[in-house]
Design an enzyme around this catalytic site. Structure first.
Site, PDB file in Angstrom:
ATOM      1  CG  ASP A  78     -38.339  42.982  32.019  1.00  0.00           C
ATOM      2  OD1 ASP A  78     -37.350  42.242  32.164  1.00  0.00           O
ATOM      3  OD2 ASP A  78     -39.249  43.089  32.885  1.00  0.00           O
ATOM      4  CG  ASN A 109     -29.240  39.310  36.727  1.00  0.00           C
ATOM      5  OD1 ASN A 109     -28.261  39.914  37.156  1.00  0.00           O
ATOM      6  ND2 ASN A 109     -30.400  39.913  36.543  1.00  0.00           N
ATOM      7  CD  GLU A 125     -37.179  38.226  38.935  1.00  0.00           C
ATOM      8  OE1 GLU A 125     -38.123  38.072  38.141  1.00  0.00           O
ATOM      9  OE2 GLU A 125     -36.914  39.305  39.490  1.00  0.00           O
ATOM     10  CB  VAL A 126     -36.533  33.886  33.808  1.00  0.00           C
ATOM     11  CG1 VAL A 126     -37.056  32.935  32.737  1.00  0.00           C
ATOM     12  CG2 VAL A 126     -37.649  34.792  34.314  1.00  0.00           C
ATOM     13  CG  HIS A 164     -32.809  36.464  30.618  1.00  0.00           C
ATOM     14  ND1 HIS A 164     -32.891  35.324  31.381  1.00  0.00           N
ATOM     15  CD2 HIS A 164     -32.864  37.508  31.488  1.00  0.00           C
ATOM     16  CE1 HIS A 164     -33.009  35.658  32.660  1.00  0.00           C
ATOM     17  NE2 HIS A 164     -32.986  36.978  32.751  1.00  0.00           N
ATOM     18  CG  HIS A 222     -31.976  42.157  31.905  1.00  0.00           C
ATOM     19  ND1 HIS A 222     -33.243  42.331  32.430  1.00  0.00           N
ATOM     20  CD2 HIS A 222     -31.508  41.006  32.462  1.00  0.00           C
ATOM     21  CE1 HIS A 222     -33.523  41.337  33.263  1.00  0.00           C
ATOM     22  NE2 HIS A 222     -32.487  40.523  33.298  1.00  0.00           N
TER      23      HIS A 222
HETATM   24  P1  5GP Z   1     -33.632  37.973  35.685  1.00  0.00           P
HETATM   25  O1  5GP Z   1     -33.833  38.451  37.083  1.00  0.00           O
HETATM   26  O2  5GP Z   1     -33.868  36.483  35.561  1.00  0.00           O
HETATM   27  O3  5GP Z   1     -32.326  38.419  35.105  1.00  0.00           O
HETATM   28  O4  5GP Z   1     -34.716  38.723  34.811  1.00  0.00           O
HETATM   29  C1  5GP Z   1     -35.951  38.201  34.483  1.00  0.00           C
HETATM   30  C2  5GP Z   1     -36.754  39.320  33.873  1.00  0.00           C
HETATM   31  O5  5GP Z   1     -37.883  38.751  33.252  1.00  0.00           O
HETATM   32  C3  5GP Z   1     -37.267  40.346  34.876  1.00  0.00           C
HETATM   33  O6  5GP Z   1     -36.775  41.645  34.529  1.00  0.00           O
HETATM   34  C4  5GP Z   1     -38.793  40.249  34.760  1.00  0.00           C
HETATM   35  O7  5GP Z   1     -39.455  41.488  34.865  1.00  0.00           O
HETATM   36  C5  5GP Z   1     -38.968  39.622  33.391  1.00  0.00           C
HETATM   37  N1  5GP Z   1     -40.166  38.815  33.264  1.00  0.00           N
HETATM   38  C6  5GP Z   1     -40.633  37.893  34.144  1.00  0.00           C
HETATM   39  N2  5GP Z   1     -41.759  37.329  33.695  1.00  0.00           N
HETATM   40  C7  5GP Z   1     -42.009  37.899  32.484  1.00  0.00           C
HETATM   41  C8  5GP Z   1     -43.043  37.723  31.520  1.00  0.00           C
HETATM   42  O8  5GP Z   1     -43.963  36.927  31.673  1.00  0.00           O
HETATM   43  N3  5GP Z   1     -42.963  38.485  30.397  1.00  0.00           N
HETATM   44  C9  5GP Z   1     -41.955  39.375  30.180  1.00  0.00           C
HETATM   45  N4  5GP Z   1     -41.985  40.071  29.056  1.00  0.00           N
HETATM   46  N5  5GP Z   1     -40.970  39.565  31.076  1.00  0.00           N
HETATM   47  C10 5GP Z   1     -40.991  38.839  32.210  1.00  0.00           C
END
Ligand code: 5GP
Length: 126
Positions: free
Chosen positions: A39, A97, A105-106, A110, A112
């Site tokens: 991450d 999430n 966010e993405v 995925h 974690h």
């Molecule tokens: P979410 O909130 O969607 O569960 O987690 C998305 C995760 O993706 C976050 O922990 C964030 O730090 C990570 N993330 C966002 N953009 C990038 C990126 O460009 N590269 C990497 N390696 N992680 C990312």
């Protein structure tokens, strides 16, 4: 085929771009079905993301539309990453999430993988 009621997959999301090699990632593991990478903003000493290679935005989408081979391959990859990083004995947390209330966010499925210290409560109290 999109699952009804779910948003369509967004090919511009950051993990799709990582999969296409358009932006770099610190890879931990890769096979036919999954990619694991660190991450960018780690929230624990070990914070690795594991993503399926297919175009799935959520667990609902993945479980409804992915093939058995994709699902099996992804689950096996998650387990392999945890084993290969030596996390079984100290322990670790898997977290995924999904949607607005989770803070996702993405919009590419995925998990974690957090480890490297005691991780505290699973979720903060309300
Ligand atoms: P979410 O909130 O969607 O569960 O987690 C998305 C995760 O993706 C976050 O922990 C964030 O730090 C990570 N993330 C966002 N953009 C990038 C990126 O460009 N590269 C990497 N390696 N992680 C990312």
């Amino acid at each position: 085929m999109p699952v009804s009621g779910l948003p369509p997959y967004d090919d511009a999301n950051i993990f799709a771009r990582i999969l296409r090699g358009e932006i770099p990632a610190k890879k931990v593991y890769e096979d036919e079905w999954a990619l694991a990478f660190h991450d960018i903003a780690p929230q624990a000493p070990v914070h690795v993301l594991v993503i399926p290679k297919g175009r799935y935005c959520s667990f609902a989408d993945f479980s409804a539309s992915a093939s058995d081979a994709e699902i099996g391959g992804f689950v096996r990859a998650v387990g392999k990453v945890a084993r290969d990083l030596g996390l079984e004995a100290p322990g670790y947390r898997l977290l995924a999430n999904m949607g607005e209330h989770s803070g996702q966010e993405v919009p590419h499925l995925h998990v974690h993988l957090f480890a490297g210290r005691p991780l505290g409560r699973m979720i903060p109290s309300a």
